[in-house]
Design a protein around this motif. Structure first.
Motif, PDB file in Angstrom:
ATOM      1  N   GLU A   1       5.342 -56.645  77.231  1.00 19.24           N
ATOM      2  CA  GLU A   1       4.062 -57.359  77.185  1.00 19.24           C
ATOM      3  C   GLU A   1       2.989 -56.568  76.465  1.00 19.24           C
ATOM      4  O   GLU A   1       1.840 -56.965  76.399  1.00 19.24           O
ATOM      5  N   SER A   2       3.392 -55.399  75.896  1.00 20.98           N
ATOM      6  CA  SER A   2       2.394 -54.470  75.386  1.00 20.98           C
ATOM      7  C   SER A   2       1.735 -54.916  74.097  1.00 20.98           C
ATOM      8  O   SER A   2       0.559 -54.661  73.875  1.00 20.98           O
ATOM      9  N   SER A   3       2.473 -55.601  73.221  1.00 20.37           N
ATOM     10  CA  SER A   3       1.935 -55.927  71.904  1.00 20.37           C
ATOM     11  C   SER A   3       2.453 -57.295  71.479  1.00 20.37           C
ATOM     12  O   SER A   3       3.602 -57.641  71.767  1.00 20.37           O
ATOM     13  N   PRO A   4       1.639 -58.080  70.741  1.00 19.28           N
ATOM     14  CA  PRO A   4       2.136 -59.375  70.253  1.00 19.28           C
ATOM     15  C   PRO A   4       3.232 -59.219  69.205  1.00 19.28           C
ATOM     16  O   PRO A   4       3.911 -60.186  68.865  1.00 19.28           O
ATOM     17  N   TYR A   5       3.390 -57.999  68.677  1.00 18.43           N
ATOM     18  CA  TYR A   5       4.376 -57.779  67.618  1.00 18.43           C
ATOM     19  C   TYR A   5       5.622 -57.062  68.118  1.00 18.43           C
ATOM     20  O   TYR A   5       6.418 -56.550  67.331  1.00 18.43           O
ATOM     21  N   GLU A   6       5.800 -57.009  69.427  1.00 17.16           N
ATOM     22  CA  GLU A   6       7.032 -56.486  70.019  1.00 17.16           C
ATOM     23  C   GLU A   6       7.504 -57.503  71.057  1.00 17.16           C
ATOM     24  O   GLU A   6       6.701 -58.015  71.844  1.00 17.16           O
ATOM     25  N   VAL A   7       8.796 -57.793  71.045  1.00 17.95           N
ATOM     26  CA  VAL A   7       9.342 -58.742  72.021  1.00 17.95           C
ATOM     27  C   VAL A   7      10.588 -58.139  72.651  1.00 17.95           C
ATOM     28  O   VAL A   7      11.194 -57.203  72.123  1.00 17.95           O
ATOM     29  N   SER A   8      10.960 -58.693  73.788  1.00 22.37           N
ATOM     30  CA  SER A   8      12.160 -58.221  74.481  1.00 22.37           C
ATOM     31  C   SER A   8      13.410 -58.862  73.868  1.00 22.37           C
ATOM     32  O   SER A   8      13.392 -60.030  73.470  1.00 22.37           O
TER      33      SER A   8
END
Ligand SMILES: NC(=O)c1ccc[n+]([C@@H]2O[C@H](COP(=O)([O-])OP(=O)(O)OC[C@H]3O[C@@H](n4cnc5c(N)ncnc54)[C@H](OP(=O)(O)O)[C@@H]3O)[C@@H](O)[C@H]2O)c1
Length: 243
Positions: free
Chosen positions: A197-204
């Motif tokens: 949930e840290s960045s809009p440009y990283e996903v699980s």
């Protein structure tokens, strides 16, 4: 819709993106075949997913013609030739250095890792699915084939662009067959953790997995689905009704 009784194979399923896709197919009830060159990677995946009964590890190099043929024979022997869903999530993080300094062997290595790997797996396994109702093939790609991020990424970009061509032609050639071929083009960093949930440009990787399984269930065919950030991931998940 449950995938109980369905058989999925995730090529690259021991990797960052692939492991999230394996998780999602298992959650949906499918039996999931995961080839890897390294049995320790299959063991690590099994531990990470807490020993799911539906996970079948296969020690094989899916990007080698003989290795891919062995995987196909295993499907014919153990599953009566049933393969409902195929995903190729192959490649890696190496970049290769500037193209202007590369020799032919280096270029061939990039083409092999980022493009040939998908081709060899697809050529061996897609014939099992051509006439299978509801079958799907999802090609996982990145956006490095669209632009040069950095001088060091040259060979990786050439290999990734080759994969776009492979995807385009495969989607067109199989457009009239039962199997639905789609590409998921990921333009965001994927982390092997959940949640992210840290960045809009990283996903699980598990969110990517949910999307891939939803695409496998949906009627979508011959499309490129783009996920450039979390907003686009959510939009795609809304369209395909991610569970
Ligand atoms: N990670 C990201 O942030 C990200 C972002 C956007 C797009 N993508 C795309 O997602 C896909 C997978 O990337 P990833 O990050 O998950 O990579 P990864 O963690 O390195 O996993 C790649 C998998 O590919 C297999 N592989 C690699 N080279 C191979 C070769 N020469 N022969 C046979 N198998 C080979 C490996 O299988 P073994 O188990 O046999 O070693 C491994 O399981 C790629 O298309 C990439 O462009 C990733």
């Amino acid at each position: 819709m449950t995938l109980d009784g369905r058989v999925a194979l995730v090529a690259g399923g021991a990797g960052t993106v692939g492991s999230g896709i394996v998780h999602a197919f298992l959650q949906a009830g499918a039996t999931v075949l995961v080839p890897s060159r390294d049995p320790a990677r299959i063991d690590a995946l099994r531990d990470e997913l807490e020993g799911p009964a539906g996970l079948v590890g296969i020690e094989a190099d899916i990007a080698d013609v003989a290795g891919a043929a062995a995987v196909r024979e295993r499907i014919e022997r153990d599953h009566g030739g049933q393969l409902d869903h195929l995903v190729t999530s192959l490649g890696g993080a190496w970049q290769g250095g500037p193209l202007r300094e590369l020799d032919l062997a280096g270029l061939r290595a990039a083409l092999h890792d980022f493009c040939e790997t998908h081709f060899v797996a697809m050529r061996a396994l897609l014939p099992l699915m051509t006439e299978r109702a509801g079958a799907s093939y999802t090609i996982i790609t990145g956006v490095s084939g669209e632009r040069l991020f950095d001088q060091a990424w040259g060979p990786a970009s050439v290999g990734a662009a080759c994969l776009f061509g492979l995807s385009m032609v495969t989607r067109a050639e199989y457009a009239e067959d039962e199997v639905r071929v789609n590409e998921l083009r990921i333009g965001t960093r994927v982390l092997r953790q959940w949640p992210v949930e840290s960045s809009p440009y990283e996903v699980s990787n598990r969110d990517i997995g949910r999307l891939v399984v939803s695409m496998a269930r949906a009627r979508v065919r011959s499309e490129v689905i783009r996920v450039g950030d979390r907003t686009e991931l959510n939009a795609a998940c809304g369209r395909f009704e991610c569970g």
